[in-house]
Design an enzyme around this catalytic site. Structure first.
Site, mmCIF file in Angstrom:
data_model
loop_
_atom_site.group_PDB
_atom_site.id
_atom_site.type_symbol
_atom_site.label_atom_id
_atom_site.label_comp_id
_atom_site.label_asym_id
_atom_site.label_seq_id
_atom_site.Cartn_x
_atom_site.Cartn_y
_atom_site.Cartn_z
ATOM 1 N N LYS A 1 -17.122 30.207 -6.854
ATOM 2 C CA LYS A 1 -16.559 30.058 -8.197
ATOM 3 C C LYS A 1 -16.779 28.631 -8.684
ATOM 4 C CE LYS A 1 -14.140 33.742 -6.609
ATOM 5 N NZ LYS A 1 -14.931 34.342 -5.549
ATOM 6 N N GLY A 2 -17.129 28.493 -9.952
ATOM 7 C CA GLY A 2 -17.324 27.162 -10.517
ATOM 8 C C GLY A 2 -18.776 26.766 -10.660
ATOM 9 N N CYS A 3 -19.676 27.638 -10.231
ATOM 10 C CA CYS A 3 -21.105 27.346 -10.370
ATOM 11 C C CYS A 3 -21.625 27.946 -11.673
ATOM 12 C CB CYS A 3 -21.894 27.936 -9.205
ATOM 13 S SG CYS A 3 -21.644 27.074 -7.658
ATOM 14 N N GLN A 4 -22.541 27.239 -12.283
ATOM 15 C CA GLN A 4 -23.174 27.707 -13.505
ATOM 16 C C GLN A 4 -24.013 28.948 -13.210
ATOM 17 O OE1 GLN A 4 -25.232 24.535 -15.447
ATOM 18 N NE2 GLN A 4 -26.165 25.854 -16.974
ATOM 19 N N SER A 5 -24.728 28.931 -12.107
ATOM 20 C CA SER A 5 -25.511 30.077 -11.646
ATOM 21 C C SER A 5 -24.701 30.818 -10.597
ATOM 22 C CB SER A 5 -26.822 29.603 -11.017
ATOM 23 O OG SER A 5 -27.596 28.890 -11.938
#
Length: 139
Positions: A49-53
């Site tokens: 969680k928290g990744c752009q991809s």
């Protein structure tokens, strides 16, 4: 090779690269070497969680050591997670928990990433530490 030695090796490798375009290319090449995850491991539990991809990290505990495998649908995040997997995979939970992520600063990676990618990087590092804590408690 210890975690510190692996980290220093990466710092040294990045020091030879002249500019960030070369560093990006190197990170992308690292991602191409990542074996990836089978589809059944690309679960919501393994999704960072928290990744752009989309980035998935899976961990397996065997013979007293943690082994990480990862994948991403983005070429740069795949390279970044590959870098982390190469450093932390194959070590004990204690070694992982005793280590730090200062080598990321030494490489200069975090300051060059966009804020959302930097957040994703931090989420990946937290997940690696989380796995170490979780498997340490299972011993």
């Amino acid at each position: 090779m210890t975690i510190k030695e692996k980290q220093q090796q990466l710092v040294d490798e990045f020091a030879f690269l002249d500019d960030w375009e070369q560093k990006y290319e190197y990170i992308i090449d690292l991602g191409k070497e990542l074996k990836g995850l089978p589809e059944d491991k690309k679960t919501p539990e393994n999704l960072i969680k928290g990744c752009q991809s989309q980035v998935w990290i899976d961990a397996e505990f065997k013979e007293g050591k943690l082994f990480f495998n990862a994948d991403s649908d983005g070429i740069l995040p795949k390279g970044i997670v590959s870098l982390l997997v190469s450093v932390y995979s194959g070590h004990t939970t204690a070694e992982i928990l005793d280590s730090d992520f200062k080598f990321i600063e030494e490489i200069g990676l975090q300051e060059f990433l966009s804020p959302s990618r930097a957040n994703g990087l931090m989420a990946m590092t937290k997940q690696i530490k989380f796995y170490a804590v979780a498997f340490q408690l299972k011993k």
